[in-house]
Design an enzyme around this catalytic site. Structure first.
Site, PDB file in Angstrom:
ATOM      1  N   HIS A 145       0.833  -1.199   0.000  1.00  0.00           N
ATOM      2  CA  HIS A 145       0.000   0.000   0.000  1.00  0.00           C
ATOM      3  C   HIS A 145       0.870   1.251   0.000  1.00  0.00           C
ATOM      4  CE1 HIS A 145      -3.311   2.732   0.896  1.00  0.00           C
ATOM      5  NE2 HIS A 145      -4.111   1.740   0.549  1.00  0.00           N
ATOM      6  N   HIS A 146       0.438   2.239  -0.773  1.00  0.00           N
ATOM      7  CA  HIS A 146       1.199   3.483  -0.905  1.00  0.00           C
ATOM      8  C   HIS A 146       1.318   4.217   0.424  1.00  0.00           C
ATOM      9  CE1 HIS A 146       3.338   6.373  -3.129  1.00  0.00           C
ATOM     10  NE2 HIS A 146       2.617   6.373  -4.238  1.00  0.00           N
ATOM     11  N   SER A 147       0.407   3.973   1.350  1.00  0.00           N
ATOM     12  CA  SER A 147       0.501   4.622   2.655  1.00  0.00           C
ATOM     13  C   SER A 147       1.721   4.149   3.429  1.00  0.00           C
ATOM     14  CB  SER A 147      -0.760   4.339   3.479  1.00  0.00           C
ATOM     15  OG  SER A 147      -0.909   2.939   3.692  1.00  0.00           O
ATOM     16  N   ASN A 314       5.804   8.387   3.035  1.00  0.00           N
ATOM     17  CA  ASN A 314       5.816   9.236   1.844  1.00  0.00           C
ATOM     18  C   ASN A 314       6.239  10.656   2.189  1.00  0.00           C
ATOM     19  OD1 ASN A 314       4.139   7.636  -0.471  1.00  0.00           O
ATOM     20  ND2 ASN A 314       3.364   7.132   1.566  1.00  0.00           N
TER      21      ASN A 314
END
Length: 514
Positions: A145-147, A314
Site C-alpha cells: 500500500h502506498h501509505s 511518503n
C-alpha cells in the site's frame, strides 16, 4: 506504535471503489545461479521469515482512530501469518509475456485487506514461453500500500529481500518482538492535542504564503516559468474502472543517455518524458483523438532532506510538466520538454516543494476522507483535468541482485491510478543481465486502454523515432566512442511496426541494446 503522517494517510482516504492505492512490481529471476540451479517456495518463505524484523512494513497493520478524529496508527499485528501474504501460483500454458502481464494486472487490481498488514507477494512459475527468458525462471509480484511507502522507500524495502551475490546471507539476529496496541483513550487524546496545534500550524502556513507569493510573482516577471494553459481532455480522463492492464518496454541505458546528450541541458528524465510523449501522440493519433494542445504529465518528486533519507512512508511533492505532444519532430520535442521541465522545476522551487506534505499534515483525517468521497460521488474529481498522465521515476539498485541465489534478470513496476487519470507510467533504472537498463512500464484502466500491447509498441516506436532523429542526423554531440554508430545501425535496421509487434518485449530489448 506510530501515527501515519498526513500524506501517508491521504492514500488511505483516497482509496475508493475502483482506485486501490497500492504500488508494486514484477521481478523475474533465473535460478541457474542458485545452489543446484533450483529455488523452492519453502526457501523463499524461510528467507522472508528470517528478515521480517528488518522492516516494520512486514508485520504492522492499520489502527483507525474512532470517528476518524485523527490520522490512523500503525500497530503490530499479533496474528501476523507470513503464509497468508506470500502465495504460490503459476501461469496457464503457454506461459508467455502477455499472460504474465494479464495475471499481474488482475492481481494488481484487487485492493489489499485493511485488517492485515498492507502487502502481498506472489511467486509465479510457468514463464517458459516468455521470449528472452531462460527456461525455469520464476517471477515475484509484490504489492504494498502506498501509505506504507513511496518509490524511494520501496527500493530500500526490496533490497532487504535480496543479496548482492548468489550466497544467501544471514541477517542480524531479530530483537524481541514487542506488540503495542493503541488504546482508544490514547488515540483520542492525541487527536485532541493535534486539534489544539492545528491553528498554530495554519498560521505558520499563512505566514509562509507571503514569501511564496513573492517568489511566484518574481518568477513570472523574470520569465523563469509561465502559466499553464487549459489541459486537454483525452480518453485517459474520466471515471476509472476497477479493471487494469499493464505492460512494459526495456531500453538500453547507454542509448537513452546518448539521446539526452544530443540536446543541451537535457536529462535522462527529459528523454524518458519525450518517449512517453511520442507514445501518447502515436496512440491517440491511431484513435483519431490527438488534441491540438500539448498533453501534460504530473511528476512526483522526492522532497526528503538528507536527514530524512532513512525514514519510511511518503514525502512527495508534485510538479506538472508539458509533454510538448503538439510538436511532431522528436528532436524538437525533446528540446521543448527540456525547457518546460526546467520551468516546472523552477516553479516547484518557488512554490515550495514540501507544500503538499504540509497541507496534508494540516487537514484532519476525517475531513480529507469526506472530501475525497464527496468529490468521487458528485463527479467533481472528474470535472477538472490536473494532468493527462503521471510519470514517476523509481531508482533501482546499481548492482546485481539475487533472491535465494537466483539472479534478478528483468523487472517492471506497477503504479496506482488516480481520479480522472487512467494512465500511470513508471521509469525504473536497474542493472539487468549485468547491463544498465531502463524499463518504462505503465498501468492503465482497461476501459480507457483496451489494447495494452498496441500502446507498448507505441513506446517502442517512439524510442526508435528518437534514435532515428537524434542519433542518425548528427544533431548534437553524443558521449561514448562507438556507441552512436551502433545506435545508428540499429535505428536504420528498424523493423516495420506490424512485424515488431508480434515479437514481444524481449525482442524489443534486444533491438535497443548497444
Amino acid at each position: 506504535m506510530e501515527q501515519l503522517s498526513g500524506q501517508d494517510a491521504m492514500f488511505i482516504h483516497a482509496e475508493i471503489k475502483g482506485l486501490p492505492q497500492h504500488i508494486g512490481g514484477v521481478t523475474i529471476y533465473n535460478p541457474a545461479t542458485a545452489e543446484n540451479g533450483i529455488v523452492r517456495f519453502k526457501q523463499i518463505l524461510a528467507m522472508l521469515r528470517s528478515r521480517v524484523h528488518l522492516s516494520p512494513i512486514f508485520r504492522r497493520k492499520l489502527a483507525p482512530v474512532p470517528l476518524g478524529l485523527g490520522q490512523p496508527y500503525w500497530t503490530e499485528d499479533p496474528n501476523f501469518d507470513l503464509e497468508y501474504h506470500v502465495r504460490h501460483i503459476a501461469l496457464p500454458q503457454p506461459g508467455d509475456w502477455r499472460q504474465l502481464c494479464i495475471q499481474a494486472a488482475r492481481i494488481h487490481a484487487i485492493p489489499l485487506a485493511r485488517d492485515k498488514p498492507l502487502w502481498e507477494m506472489y511467486i509465479i512459475e510457468g514463464l517458459d514461453n516468455v521470449e528472452g527468458i531462460p527456461p525455469g525462471c520464476f517471477a515475484l509480484l509484490l504489492k504494498v500500500h502506498h501509505s506504507a511507502m513511496d518509490g524511494p522507500t520501496g527500493a530500500h524495502f526490496m533490497s532487504l529481500m535480496h543479496d548482492m551475490t548468489p550466497v544467501v546471507e544471514e541477517p542480524p539476529e531479530a530483537p524481541p518482538w514487542i506488540i503495542e496496541q493503541p488504546s482508544t483513550l490514547a488515540m483520542l487524546t492525541r487527536a485532541y492535542l493535534d486539534a489544539l496545534r492545528t491553528p498554530g500550524r495554519a498560521v505558520r502556513m499563512l505566514r509562509d504564503a507571503v514569501p511564496t507569493y513573492r517568489r511566484l510573482r518574481r518568477g513570472y516577471a523574470e520569465k523563469k516559468f509561465e502559466k499553464t494553459g487549459d489541459i486537454p481532455r483525452t480518453r485517459f480522463q474520466g471515471k476509472v474502472s476497477p479493471h487494469r492492464v499493464v505492460d512494459a518496454r526495456t531500453f538500453d541505458f547507454a542509448t537513452v543517455r546518448e539521446l539526452k546528450n544530443a540536446v543541451a541541458g537535457a536529462t535522462i528524465n527529459d528523454a524518458m518524458l519525450a518517449i512517453v510523449s511520442g507514445a501518447m501522440r502515436l496512440y491517440l493519433e491511431q484513435k483519431n483523438e490527438l488534441p491540438s494542445q500539448s498533453l501534460v504529465t504530473g511528476c512526483p518528486i522526492d522532497v526528503r532532506s538528507p536527514e530524512e533519507r532513512a525514514t519510511g512512508g511518503n514525502m512527495v511533492g508534485f510538479m506538472s510538466v508539458s509533454l510538448c505532444s503538439d510538436i511532431k519532430d522528436p528532436a524538437k520535442r525533446l528540446a521543448a520538454i527540456q525547457r518546460k521541465s526546467t520551468e516546472a522545476k523552477a516553479y516547484a522551487e518557488a512554490l515550495g516543494p514540501r507544500i503538499a506534505v504540509d497541507i496534508t499534515d494540516l487537514l484532519p483525517g476525517g475531513v480529507l476522507a469526506v472530501a475525497v468521497r464527496t468529490a468521487a460521488i458528485t463527479g467533481l474529481s472528474e470535472s477538472n483535468v490536473m494532468a493527462n498522465t503521471v510519470v514517476t521515476n523509481v531508482p533501482g539498485a546499481p548492482y546485481s541482485q539475487y533472491l535465494c541465489g537466483a539472479e534478478l534478470i528483468k523487472s517492471f513496476s506497477l503504479g496506482p491510478l488516480l481520479p480522472n487519470i487512467g494512465l500511470f507510467h513508471i521509469v525504473y533504472s536497474s542493472v539487468q543481465k549485468k547491463q544498465g537498463a531502463i524499463t518504462l512500464s505503465f498501468t492503465a484502466c482497461r476501459e480507457m486502454l483496451p489494447d495494452p500491447e498496441v500502446y507498448a509498441q507505441c513506446l517502442q516506436d517512439s524510442f526508435d523515432e528518437m534514435c532515428q532523429s537524434l542519433l542518425t542526423k548528427g544533431q548534437g554531440q553524443s558521449t561514448g566512442k562507438g556507441k552512436a554508430s551502433t545506435a545508428k545501425k540499429k535505428a536504420a535496421a528498424k523493423k516495420p511496426a506490424a512485424k515488431a509487434r508480434s515479437k514481444g518485449p524481449a525482442k524489443a530489448s534486444a533491438r535497443t541494446s548497444t
